[in-house]
Scaffold this motif. Sequence first.
Motif, mmCIF file in Angstrom:
data_model
loop_
_atom_site.group_PDB
_atom_site.id
_atom_site.type_symbol
_atom_site.label_atom_id
_atom_site.label_comp_id
_atom_site.label_asym_id
_atom_site.label_seq_id
_atom_site.Cartn_x
_atom_site.Cartn_y
_atom_site.Cartn_z
ATOM 1 N N HIS A 1 11.977 4.822 -1.689
ATOM 2 C CA HIS A 1 10.571 4.461 -1.448
ATOM 3 C C HIS A 1 10.481 3.170 -0.633
ATOM 4 O O HIS A 1 9.656 3.059 0.286
ATOM 5 N N HIS A 2 11.306 2.187 -0.981
ATOM 6 C CA HIS A 2 11.294 0.933 -0.232
ATOM 7 C C HIS A 2 11.639 1.163 1.240
ATOM 8 O O HIS A 2 11.028 0.554 2.135
ATOM 9 N N ALA A 3 12.603 2.032 1.510
ATOM 10 C CA ALA A 3 12.997 2.303 2.896
ATOM 11 C C ALA A 3 11.838 2.928 3.682
ATOM 12 O O ALA A 3 11.570 2.535 4.837
ATOM 13 N N ILE A 4 11.143 3.886 3.076
ATOM 14 C CA ILE A 4 10.006 4.524 3.751
ATOM 15 C C ILE A 4 8.895 3.513 3.992
ATOM 16 O O ILE A 4 8.362 3.382 5.099
ATOM 17 N N LEU A 5 8.547 2.791 2.937
ATOM 18 C CA LEU A 5 7.412 1.858 3.014
ATOM 19 C C LEU A 5 7.681 0.718 3.978
ATOM 20 O O LEU A 5 6.777 0.290 4.716
ATOM 21 N N LYS B 1 -2.197 -1.433 5.551
ATOM 22 C CA LYS B 1 -0.991 -2.195 5.219
ATOM 23 C C LYS B 1 -1.060 -2.834 3.836
ATOM 24 O O LYS B 1 -0.041 -2.964 3.159
ATOM 25 N N GLN B 2 -2.252 -3.224 3.422
ATOM 26 C CA GLN B 2 -2.370 -3.822 2.090
ATOM 27 C C GLN B 2 -2.004 -2.812 1.009
ATOM 28 O O GLN B 2 -1.308 -3.140 0.048
ATOM 29 N N ARG B 3 -2.458 -1.579 1.181
ATOM 30 C CA ARG B 3 -2.118 -0.539 0.204
ATOM 31 C C ARG B 3 -0.624 -0.233 0.231
ATOM 32 O O ARG B 3 -0.002 -0.011 -0.806
ATOM 33 N N LEU B 4 -0.040 -0.236 1.424
ATOM 34 C CA LEU B 4 1.398 0.003 1.532
ATOM 35 C C LEU B 4 2.184 -1.113 0.847
ATOM 36 O O LEU B 4 3.188 -0.858 0.168
ATOM 37 N N GLU B 5 1.728 -2.341 0.994
ATOM 38 C CA GLU B 5 2.395 -3.473 0.341
ATOM 39 C C GLU B 5 2.288 -3.366 -1.176
ATOM 40 O O GLU B 5 3.231 -3.701 -1.908
ATOM 41 N N GLU B 6 1.123 -2.899 -1.666
ATOM 42 C CA GLU B 6 0.955 -2.718 -3.110
ATOM 43 C C GLU B 6 1.923 -1.660 -3.640
ATOM 44 O O GLU B 6 2.505 -1.816 -4.710
ATOM 45 N N MET B 7 2.092 -0.580 -2.878
ATOM 46 C CA MET B 7 3.024 0.470 -3.287
ATOM 47 C C MET B 7 4.464 -0.032 -3.248
ATOM 48 O O MET B 7 5.271 0.303 -4.122
ATOM 49 N N PHE B 8 4.790 -0.842 -2.229
ATOM 50 C CA PHE B 8 6.131 -1.407 -2.143
ATOM 51 C C PHE B 8 6.409 -2.256 -3.384
ATOM 52 O O PHE B 8 7.474 -2.142 -4.009
ATOM 53 N N ALA B 9 5.443 -3.097 -3.752
ATOM 54 C CA ALA B 9 5.613 -3.957 -4.929
ATOM 55 C C ALA B 9 5.641 -3.152 -6.216
ATOM 56 O O ALA B 9 6.249 -3.574 -7.213
ATOM 57 N N GLY B 10 4.986 -1.984 -6.215
ATOM 58 C CA GLY B 10 4.945 -1.154 -7.417
ATOM 59 C C GLY B 10 6.246 -0.453 -7.718
ATOM 60 O O GLY B 10 6.457 0.043 -8.827
#
Length: 285
Positions: free
Chosen positions: A249-253, A178-187
């Motif tokens: 991307h936001h919708a997927i993440l 989840k931490q990596r997913l949150e980083e991608m969301f913020a990216g």
Amino acid sequence: MSITSYIYEDLKTRIQSNEELPMQLTLESLSDFYEVSFSPVRSAVNRLIKQGILLKGEDRRLTAKKTSNRSSKRAKPKSLPVPPQDMYDVIANEFVRLSLEGKAIDLREEATAQQYGISRSGLRIIFNRLAGAGLIEHIPRKGWRLRPFRQKDLQSFLEVRELLELKALDLAKEKLDKQRLEEMFAGNQLPKTKTSPPKIDNRLHAYIIEESENIYIQDFFQRHGRYYEILFDWEEMDRAAAIETVHQHHAILQALLDEDWQSAKDALAFHIQNNHPVLSRINPK
């Protein structure tokens, strides 16, 4: 301008302007700062030492020769030189443009090297990288040929990509961090102004494929995905397409973070099939 000349001019300008240097004067620090190997840094440093702009002490440490206050007041501040273009990016972008015209163009090394002002050996390195990405191919005893874009090839790739990436998500979903997913969301960031560009983080797709741990899925994307990755990167220079990518991307993440697997699969499938408005309009003659 070569990378050695750029490093030389950049350091010379910074030192003669009495600026505080943003790096230590060691080969390692300079290499890290300019993101190059030791070789061009060493050549630039040796040239600056010969001209007395850099000084080497008995302990072999480098120091910058300071300009006197009087002369520095008289001198107009100099602008820093512009970094040299990455010729791989320059040639890749031009070849994408030509590929989208749908023509299988034969490429001659000598003429292409002259066109871009680089050596044939340097061009050959770039051509091998482009061949590895699938943008050009090497024809034995004939040379190189540009791969033409075909709309039917894109649609066929997207159909297989959707099947395999959705399967990869099924295999990977319990292992996603989840931490990596949150980083991608913020990216993935929407523009802050009406003219600023959005920021896109595309790591999600490679992450899902990696975590699937299925070598056959991974092999498909390694073999066939690189050509389309180059085209998709080119397509994202279109601002409207890039903004839509951020939303998708936001919708997927978000669905992945919520562990809503069906919504994540639906959003991923929609993204794969509907995220190429620019390429889908191209019909090469």
